[in-house]
Design a protein around this motif. Structure first.
Motif, PDB file in Angstrom:
ATOM      1  N   SER A   1      51.873  63.026 -17.324  1.00 35.29           N
ATOM      2  CA  SER A   1      52.078  62.812 -18.749  1.00 35.29           C
ATOM      3  C   SER A   1      53.568  62.846 -19.070  1.00 35.29           C
ATOM      4  CB  SER A   1      51.340  63.879 -19.565  1.00 35.29           C
ATOM      5  OG  SER A   1      51.845  65.172 -19.269  1.00 35.29           O
ATOM      6  N   HIS A   2      53.941  62.167 -20.157  1.00 32.98           N
ATOM      7  CA  HIS A   2      55.328  62.133 -20.608  1.00 32.98           C
ATOM      8  C   HIS A   2      55.402  62.651 -22.039  1.00 32.98           C
ATOM      9  CE1 HIS A   2      56.888  59.426 -17.316  1.00 32.98           C
ATOM     10  NE2 HIS A   2      55.589  59.224 -17.220  1.00 32.98           N
ATOM     11  N   GLU A   3      56.456  63.390 -22.340  1.00 34.52           N
ATOM     12  CA  GLU A   3      56.654  63.895 -23.685  1.00 34.52           C
ATOM     13  C   GLU A   3      58.141  63.878 -24.002  1.00 34.52           C
ATOM     14  OE1 GLU A   3      55.969  68.007 -26.240  1.00 34.52           O
ATOM     15  OE2 GLU A   3      54.803  67.657 -24.421  1.00 34.52           O
ATOM     16  N   ILE A   4      58.487  63.370 -25.175  1.00 36.37           N
ATOM     17  CA  ILE A   4      59.888  63.309 -25.593  1.00 36.37           C
ATOM     18  C   ILE A   4      60.123  64.308 -26.715  1.00 36.37           C
ATOM     19  CG2 ILE A   4      61.692  61.873 -26.619  1.00 36.37           C
ATOM     20  CD1 ILE A   4      60.448  59.469 -25.249  1.00 36.37           C
ATOM     21  N   ASP A   5      61.160  65.118 -26.567  1.00 37.92           N
ATOM     22  CA  ASP A   5      61.537  66.102 -27.571  1.00 37.92           C
ATOM     23  C   ASP A   5      63.047  66.001 -27.759  1.00 37.92           C
ATOM     24  OD1 ASP A   5      61.819  68.185 -29.297  1.00 37.92           O
ATOM     25  OD2 ASP A   5      61.269  69.769 -27.877  1.00 37.92           O
ATOM     26  N   GLY A   6      63.475  65.290 -28.820  1.00 40.11           N
ATOM     27  CA  GLY A   6      64.898  65.063 -29.027  1.00 40.11           C
ATOM     28  C   GLY A   6      65.460  64.173 -27.935  1.00 40.11           C
ATOM     29  N   ASP A   7      66.499  64.655 -27.262  1.00 44.95           N
ATOM     30  CA  ASP A   7      67.105  63.870 -26.183  1.00 44.95           C
ATOM     31  C   ASP A   7      66.560  64.262 -24.809  1.00 44.95           C
ATOM     32  OD1 ASP A   7      68.209  66.360 -25.919  1.00 44.95           O
ATOM     33  OD2 ASP A   7      70.306  65.723 -26.078  1.00 44.95           O
ATOM     34  N   LYS A   8      65.424  64.965 -24.805  1.00 42.63           N
ATOM     35  CA  LYS A   8      64.825  65.397 -23.548  1.00 42.63           C
ATOM     36  C   LYS A   8      63.495  64.695 -23.311  1.00 42.63           C
ATOM     37  CE  LYS A   8      66.802  70.046 -23.917  1.00 42.63           C
ATOM     38  NZ  LYS A   8      66.493  71.487 -24.104  1.00 42.63           N
TER      39      LYS A   8
ATOM     40  N   GLY B   1      71.316  61.913 -18.282  1.00 44.42           N
ATOM     41  CA  GLY B   1      70.553  61.594 -17.077  1.00 44.42           C
ATOM     42  C   GLY B   1      70.322  62.796 -16.176  1.00 44.42           C
ATOM     43  N   GLU B   2      70.786  63.959 -16.592  1.00 43.52           N
ATOM     44  CA  GLU B   2      70.618  65.173 -15.792  1.00 43.52           C
ATOM     45  C   GLU B   2      69.145  65.550 -15.682  1.00 43.52           C
ATOM     46  OE1 GLU B   2      71.922  69.919 -15.845  1.00 43.52           O
ATOM     47  OE2 GLU B   2      72.432  68.584 -17.514  1.00 43.52           O
ATOM     48  N   GLU B   3      68.732  65.943 -14.463  1.00 43.32           N
ATOM     49  CA  GLU B   3      67.356  66.362 -14.217  1.00 43.32           C
ATOM     50  C   GLU B   3      67.303  67.859 -13.923  1.00 43.32           C
ATOM     51  OE1 GLU B   3      65.223  64.239 -11.257  1.00 43.32           O
ATOM     52  OE2 GLU B   3      65.616  62.260 -12.124  1.00 43.32           O
ATOM     53  N   GLN B   4      66.299  68.524 -14.471  1.00 38.79           N
ATOM     54  CA  GLN B   4      66.050  69.927 -14.168  1.00 38.79           C
ATOM     55  C   GLN B   4      64.580  70.077 -13.807  1.00 38.79           C
ATOM     56  OE1 GLN B   4      67.928  71.261 -18.062  1.00 38.79           O
ATOM     57  NE2 GLN B   4      68.515  72.964 -16.732  1.00 38.79           N
ATOM     58  N   ARG B   5      64.337  70.688 -12.672  1.00 41.50           N
ATOM     59  CA  ARG B   5      62.968  70.883 -12.205  1.00 41.50           C
ATOM     60  C   ARG B   5      62.554  72.331 -12.397  1.00 41.50           C
ATOM     61  NH1 ARG B   5      60.949  66.750  -8.838  1.00 41.50           N
ATOM     62  NH2 ARG B   5      62.480  65.082  -8.521  1.00 41.50           N
ATOM     63  N   ILE B   6      61.451  72.508 -13.083  1.00 39.45           N
ATOM     64  CA  ILE B   6      60.901  73.843 -13.262  1.00 39.45           C
ATOM     65  C   ILE B   6      60.123  74.199 -12.005  1.00 39.45           C
ATOM     66  CG2 ILE B   6      59.231  75.187 -14.602  1.00 39.45           C
ATOM     67  CD1 ILE B   6      60.071  73.419 -17.011  1.00 39.45           C
ATOM     68  N   PRO B   7      60.269  75.428 -11.495  1.00 31.23           N
ATOM     69  CA  PRO B   7      59.513  75.813 -10.290  1.00 31.23           C
ATOM     70  C   PRO B   7      58.031  75.483 -10.437  1.00 31.23           C
ATOM     71  CG  PRO B   7      61.076  77.535 -10.864  1.00 31.23           C
ATOM     72  CD  PRO B   7      61.140  76.522 -11.970  1.00 31.23           C
ATOM     73  N   THR B   8      57.479  74.870  -9.404  1.00 34.19           N
ATOM     74  CA  THR B   8      56.068  74.468  -9.425  1.00 34.19           C
ATOM     75  C   THR B   8      55.181  75.679  -9.679  1.00 34.19           C
ATOM     76  OG1 THR B   8      56.498  72.662  -7.882  1.00 34.19           O
ATOM     77  CG2 THR B   8      54.209  73.378  -8.115  1.00 34.19           C
TER      78      THR B   8
ATOM     79  N   GLY C   1      41.392  75.495  -4.407  1.00 37.20           N
ATOM     80  CA  GLY C   1      40.806  75.697  -5.722  1.00 37.20           C
ATOM     81  C   GLY C   1      41.865  76.057  -6.745  1.00 37.20           C
ATOM     82  N   ALA C   2      43.005  75.349  -6.685  1.00 35.81           N
ATOM     83  CA  ALA C   2      44.149  75.722  -7.514  1.00 35.81           C
ATOM     84  C   ALA C   2      44.696  74.535  -8.297  1.00 35.81           C
ATOM     85  CB  ALA C   2      45.261  76.303  -6.645  1.00 35.81           C
ATOM     86  N   VAL C   3      45.160  74.834  -9.515  1.00 33.39           N
ATOM     87  CA  VAL C   3      45.878  73.864 -10.331  1.00 33.39           C
ATOM     88  C   VAL C   3      47.341  73.877  -9.892  1.00 33.39           C
ATOM     89  CG1 VAL C   3      46.574  73.241 -12.671  1.00 33.39           C
ATOM     90  CG2 VAL C   3      44.340  74.300 -12.271  1.00 33.39           C
ATOM     91  N   VAL C   4      47.904  72.688  -9.680  1.00 37.11           N
ATOM     92  CA  VAL C   4      49.307  72.561  -9.302  1.00 37.11           C
ATOM     93  C   VAL C   4      50.029  71.856 -10.447  1.00 37.11           C
ATOM     94  CG1 VAL C   4      50.930  71.711  -7.579  1.00 37.11           C
ATOM     95  CG2 VAL C   4      48.615  72.361  -6.884  1.00 37.11           C
ATOM     96  N   ASP C   5      51.024  72.510 -11.013  1.00 39.03           N
ATOM     97  CA  ASP C   5      51.678  72.031 -12.226  1.00 39.03           C
ATOM     98  C   ASP C   5      53.168  71.837 -11.968  1.00 39.03           C
ATOM     99  OD1 ASP C   5      51.745  71.250 -14.858  1.00 39.03           O
ATOM    100  OD2 ASP C   5      51.786  73.270 -15.682  1.00 39.03           O
ATOM    101  N   LYS C   6      53.620  70.577 -12.012  1.00 40.96           N
ATOM    102  CA  LYS C   6      55.032  70.262 -11.763  1.00 40.96           C
ATOM    103  C   LYS C   6      55.638  69.651 -13.018  1.00 40.96           C
ATOM    104  CE  LYS C   6      54.177  69.250  -6.857  1.00 40.96           C
ATOM    105  NZ  LYS C   6      54.290  68.234  -5.772  1.00 40.96           N
ATOM    106  N   ILE C   7      56.825  70.141 -13.402  1.00 44.66           N
ATOM    107  CA  ILE C   7      57.480  69.667 -14.621  1.00 44.66           C
ATOM    108  C   ILE C   7      58.942  69.336 -14.327  1.00 44.66           C
ATOM    109  CG2 ILE C   7      58.128  70.218 -17.003  1.00 44.66           C
ATOM    110  CD1 ILE C   7      55.808  72.235 -17.010  1.00 44.66           C
ATOM    111  N   ILE C   8      59.368  68.157 -14.777  1.00 46.05           N
ATOM    112  CA  ILE C   8      60.761  67.737 -14.672  1.00 46.05           C
ATOM    113  C   ILE C   8      61.278  67.466 -16.083  1.00 46.05           C
ATOM    114  CG2 ILE C   8      62.384  66.016 -13.776  1.00 46.05           C
ATOM    115  CD1 ILE C   8      60.374  65.420 -11.571  1.00 46.05           C
ATOM    116  N   CYS C   9      62.456  67.984 -16.392  1.00 42.91           N
ATOM    117  CA  CYS C   9      63.112  67.717 -17.667  1.00 42.91           C
ATOM    118  C   CYS C   9      64.293  66.781 -17.419  1.00 42.91           C
ATOM    119  CB  CYS C   9      63.597  69.013 -18.304  1.00 42.91           C
ATOM    120  SG  CYS C   9      64.573  68.774 -19.811  1.00 42.91           S
TER     121      CYS C   9
END
Length: 259
Positions: free
Chosen positions: A163-170, A197-204, A183-191
């Motif tokens: 999924s994609h979500e825009i919040d201001g310039d992010k 163009g800077e990328e920040q990855r939240i720990p999985t 039996g686990a949910v794996v959740d990965k998020i990139i800002c």
């Protein structure tokens, strides 16, 4: 080593705070309906003492305290606790907040009710997750109740994707998948900053998503009976007005009573 493994949870939420993600989902306004639900299903009375295990920014702890209950909030993230303490101070509300690992909870028959909300359960190994329930049961008074919010493996397995979500310039890109072997949910998020163009990855983030029979087996092992399951409405607020729906409810709310 085990202590280091558990730090991913605090690090993930600290990073989410820095990039400004998820906090519109765990605000105080949305917690009002959740607290109303808690008061109903936990059968709370004015003299009850409540433990908010994994209290995060304190939204449930503070609202419960505003309703007159004695509340203790425990969390592993010092930064989330700072937010909770500041909010309680601004509202002139007393909540006993503590920095503590839930696996070190060691109280006996102290609380009338314990709540575990906002993805705070299922973040450890199976053995440790079960240990949490054992410690919760020990900390509950006889006749006390547990409310556990848990990821639904049924829903997540059928709704994997990006999924994609825009919040201001992010721009936030979130990939959710289900590991059938664990039996686990794996959740990965990139800002992504749309300007620089800077990328920040939240720990999985990994959440063990237990089936209802699995949870029932763990609960009963530690003397937690009278298990009920509830779903949520379109605003993701738990409700007693409809039954848990496998296809529609992303999370399930489970109550149990200590015999």
């Amino acid at each position: 080593m085990q202590e280091e493994k558990r730090k991913w949870w605090a690090e993930a939420y600290d990073q989410m705070q820095k990039v400004g993600y998820d906090y519109h989902y765990i605000d105080f306004e949305s917690a009002i309906g959740e607290v109303d639900f808690m008061e109903e299903v936990l059968d709370l009375s004015s003299e009850d003492k409540i433990l908010d295990l994994g209290c995060g920014n304190g939204r449930h702890s503070i609202l419960l305290a505003e309703s007159g209950y004695e509340v203790v909030g425990i969390d592993y993230s010092t930064k989330m606790l700072e937010l909770a303490k500041e909010e309680a101070k601004q509202r002139a509300i007393k909540v006993d907040f503590h920095h503590q690992d839930m696996l070190k909870l060691d109280q006996k028959e102290e609380y009338n009710a314990i709540i575990i909300m906002d993805g705070s359960f299922g973040i450890f190994s199976d053995q440790e997750n079960e240990e949490v329930i054992g410690r919760v049961s020990k900390a509950l008074k006889r006749g006390g109740r547990l409310l556990l919010q848990a990821h639904s493996p049924y829903y997540i397995a059928m709704n994997q994707g990006i999924s994609h979500e825009i919040d201001g310039d992010k721009r936030f890109i979130r990939e959710t998948s289900f590991d059938v072997y664990k039996g686990a949910v794996v959740d990965k998020i990139i800002c992504i900053n749309e300007v620089t163009g800077e990328e920040q990855r939240i720990p999985t983030r990994y959440y063990r998503a237990y089936t209802v029979p699995e949870l029932k087996s763990i609960f009963e092992k530690y003397g937690l009976k009278e298990i009920d399951i509830f779903g949520h409405n379109q605003e993701f607020c738990p409700t007693t007005s409809k039954s848990f729906n496998l296809e529609e409810d992303m999370v399930m709310y489970i109550t149990a009573k200590k015999k």
